[in-house]
Design an enzyme around this catalytic site. Structure first.
Site, PDB file in Angstrom:
ATOM      1  NE  ARG A  25      -2.083   2.245   3.241  1.00  0.00           N
ATOM      2  CZ  ARG A  25      -1.865   2.129   4.613  1.00  0.00           C
ATOM      3  NH1 ARG A  25      -2.208   1.281   5.333  1.00  0.00           N
ATOM      4  NH2 ARG A  25      -1.198   3.200   5.327  1.00  0.00           N
ATOM      5  CG  HIS A  62      -6.416   3.325   6.399  1.00  0.00           C
ATOM      6  ND1 HIS A  62      -6.691   2.137   5.802  1.00  0.00           N
ATOM      7  CD2 HIS A  62      -7.128   3.806   7.142  1.00  0.00           C
ATOM      8  CE1 HIS A  62      -7.847   1.703   6.243  1.00  0.00           C
ATOM      9  NE2 HIS A  62      -8.397   2.859   7.117  1.00  0.00           N
ATOM     10  CE1 TYR A 122       1.138   3.783   8.159  1.00  0.00           C
ATOM     11  CE2 TYR A 122      -0.232   5.501   9.364  1.00  0.00           C
ATOM     12  CZ  TYR A 122      -0.069   4.764   8.255  1.00  0.00           C
ATOM     13  OH  TYR A 122      -0.761   4.782   7.186  1.00  0.00           O
TER      14      TYR A 122
END
Lengths: 336, 390
Positions: free
Chosen positions: B284, B288, B297
């Site tokens: 990815r 998100h 993160y």
């Protein structure tokens, strides 16, 4: 209050579990899309024998055992319903329903809504519920309020063999998901005349069990016989008790409740579920909103307690309402 | 309750015991990463577009079709960002970089098959034929995004994780019981494969021999949690072993590879061979959702190398090298795709906003007395508001 799709030709005397088996048999015979599945429903015929003989008669494609997993059972049933079948799932005990709550709350009740009726789920989930027969831990729960609080699902709880048959056939033929709770205590405790053939009782209509002018007792499922026993005692004391068997929590027959309350002005609600936020509270709230001017005494709830249902035979009846507690509540509203 | 931390027992087989928990953690991560790299992963073309497995190449028309669908998906993803920033689209989960994982798999279906997409699988849904206008409407929070075309069995995007897996089993089983050869395909991410529903579905599908194809898109992240913190397993396709069904691991950035393995799985399901789990190993590269900040993160080191594995440039290089597409031909294709999108956007713009009482529609086939009463409440309230405003 009852209607039949085809005129029944007589009646047969049977238990509630036999009436449920009869309804499932008729549904399977009438409609190829009806499929029954769950844990042990196939060769064994269910732990209560509600599906006894059906796999032998209709084959393993129509009546089949699943792996032991409730979320899988309900989730798979949703997919079957999407793809054109009428799934009738059995959850072995209502207290085992909880692993499937995500499927129920997130999907079962929402599918029609989130697809603008392109898809609908004509699914029935049968689950034995309630206490009174000294079952082990977690076999006696009454989780109906959780389902009643879930938009998009109906909740039906019969209290007689005839109603069990008639309501189950209505549930299977309903275009929307229906939870069908069967009081374990009532499965074999009594026999009654049940119309033969495709007999239907409409979902959403309460049943007047006894008529009376002084107190309205509202109950359903396993609590109806408890209320009836309390009524007999009250009658001897000269109190007229009207017992209403709700039969369906969603949709609730508010009209029958309100017209009775207008007559009696006193209300006792009886369920065996925990007290806080139970369906009894919804009934009390509707009466408070719609008929408070008729009330001559505060509404009294006779319920289980806010503790897990106790599997302790010696004290089970402390938790589960009995005729003495109901009779006491009737006296309480009379004496107010 | 003790103020002292409870000492942890060493994991069986983890000898020699590391000096400190920090060392153990780093060692476990390194072992995890090595394990994940070591897994056998089918590839048909390499990241530079050269052919690795000539025997598995689909026909030229299919290769061009896959490329076109990937470009359609990417165009949606890129325009979606712009529309979000313009306030013309709500929060949506981007999927750019995962086109081969979604397009190659969904392209193996026909319109008689079922598709159960998660919120990130816009590319898969578009490939099977979900209209762009409906998809835009969905991410605009319009009920028109919940209207699916009658000739398509694509479900609205699933927000809860993994719940659609058992449902796909049921749809697949229902098709089988009704005598069709149609299959059901469901999507999930690496994080979703931790959910109980994932495991129940694989077990049900195997036990009941449901014609189901499970796509597990291992894109490295469940919001902020990397796969190595999600599970100790390094080859998620092997989870199929526990349920007695085939598990396949494929380069999720190679559309020709994802298409090949999915075609095999779909054919097997159609012919009564039962379910398959396919792990597409991808990444990815985007956040998100468009509202997420992945710099909180993950680092550049985490992302390193993934741009070079981009699925669109990979197939593009292959098509140009093989002479299956010219740069002029590609430019024409992109112009068509852009025009298609703008026409769909205009259609989505034309959908009317819902009226207040519509929130109570489509709950039951027949509204209950309670719903009728609540509808009257909303109508009365709305009439009052309009009177106030007038």
């Amino acid at each position: 209050m009852t209607a039949t799709a085809t005129p029944p030709t007589g009646t047969r005397n049977m238990t509630m579990v036999a009436a449920i088996n009869d309804a499932l048999d008729i549904a399977l015979g009438a409609d190829d899309t009806v499929h029954i599945f769950g844990e042990d429903v196939g060769v064994m015929g269910g732990v209560f024998r509600a599906t006894d003989g059906l796999q032998a008669k209709y084959g393993e494609a129509r009546v089949f055992d699943t792996p032991l997993a409730e979320a899988g059972i309900v989730g798979m049933g949703i997919g079957m319903g999407l793809a054109g079948l009428k799934p009738v799932a059995e959850i072995q005990f209502a207290g085992f329903l909880y692993p499937a709550l995500d499927q129920i709350l997130s999907h079962l009740g929402r599918y029609r809504h989130r697809t603008r009726s392109r898809y609908h789920l004509p699914m029935v989930i049968r689950a034995p519920y309630g206490g009174g027969v000294h079952t082990p831990e977690q076999h006696a729960d009454s989780p109906e309020a959780i389902l009643a609080h879930t938009p998009g699902v109906k909740v039906v709880i019969p209290s007689t063999p005839a109603d069990a048959k008639g309501l189950l056939l209505s549930a299977i033929n309903d275009p929307d998901p229906v939870f069908f709770f069967e009081a374990i205590k009532l499965y074999r405790s009594t026999k009654a005349d049940v119309p033969v053939g495709d007999y239907r009782v409409p979902i959403g209509k309460a049943r007047l069990v006894t008529e009376g002018d002084d107190v309205t007792v509202i109950c359903y499922g396993g609590m109806v016989e408890v209320a009836e026993k309390a009524t007999a005692a009250a009658r001897q004391a000269g109190i007229g008790v009207e017992v209403i068997d709700l039969r369906t929590l969603v949709p609730m027959d508010t009209d029958t409740i309100l017209s009775s309350v207008a007559k009696t002005g006193r209300v006792v609600v009886v369920t065996e579920a925990p007290r806080t936020a139970g369906f009894h509270s919804e009934i009390a709230a509707v009466i408070a909103e719609e008929a408070i001017e008729h009330l001559r005494a505060p509404i009294v709830r006779v319920t289980g307690f806010d503790a897990p249902y106790p599997p302790f035979t010696a004290v089970e009846d402390v938790y589960r309402p009995n005729p003495v507690r109901v009779a006491k509540a009737i006296r309480q509203v009379m004496d107010y | 309750m003790s103020p002292e931390p409870t000492p942890q027992a060493p994991h069986p087989g983890s000898s020699p015991r590391p000096e400190s928990s920090e060392v153990a953690y780093a060692a476990a991560e390194a072992a995890y990463d090595a394990g994940q790299q070591a897994g056998t992963m089918l590839q048909v073309i390499a990241p530079d577009g050269t052919v690795v497995r000539p025997d598995l190449l689909p026909d030229p028309a299919t290769r061009l079709h896959l490329y076109r669908q990937m470009r359609r998906a990417r165009h949606f993803d890129e325009r979606g960002w712009v529309l979000y920033r313009q306030g013309r689209l709500g929060v949506f989960p981007p999927f750019g970089g995962m086109e081969a994982s979604q397009v190659g798999t969904a392209a193996a279906l026909t319109k008689d098959d079922w598709l159960f997409p998660t919120y990130r699988d816009t590319g898969a849904a578009l490939t099977l034929g979900l209209p762009i206008a409906r998809t835009l409407a969905y991410w605009r929070t319009s009920p028109h995004g919940w209207h699916m075309p009658a000739d398509l069995k694509v479900l609205p995007f699933y927000i809860p994780i993994a719940t659609q897996y058992p449902q796909a089993v049921g749809a697949a089983l229902a098709e089988q019981r009704q005598g069709t050869r149609n299959v059901a395909m469901a999507f999930i991410g690496d994080g979703g494969s931790s959910e109980g529903d994932f495991h129940e579905a694989l077990n049900f599908a195997g036990a009941l021999n449901a014609p189901c194809v499970f796509i597990l898109q291992n894109n490295g992240w469940a919001i902020s949690v990397p796969t190595r913190h999600q599970t100790r397993a390094t080859d998620l396709s092997r989870r199929a072993d526990g349920y007695g069904i085939p598990g396949v691991r494929v380069d999720g950035n190679d559309a020709l590879a994802t298409y090949h393995v999915t075609r095999e799985a779909v054919d097997r399901a159609r012919s009564g061979g039962g379910p398959t789990l396919i792990e597409t190993v991808t990444y990815r590269v985007k956040p998100h959702t468009v509202a997420d900040d992945p710099t909180r993160y993950r680092t550049d080191a985490d992302n390193a190398g993934w741009d070079a594995k981009d699925p669109v440039t990979r197939l593009r290089a292959h098509l140009l090298t093989e002479g299956l597409m010219t740069e002029t031909g590609e430019a024409d294709m992109l112009a068509e795709i852009a025009a298609e999108f703008e026409a769909a956007l205009a259609e989505a713009d034309s959908y009317p906003e819902p009226t207040p009482a519509e929130i109570l529609d489509h709950v039951f086939a027949e509204p209950t007395p309670q719903l009728k009463k609540q509808r009257a409440e909303i109508l009365a309230e709305h009439a009052h508001d309009q009177k106030e405003q007038a």
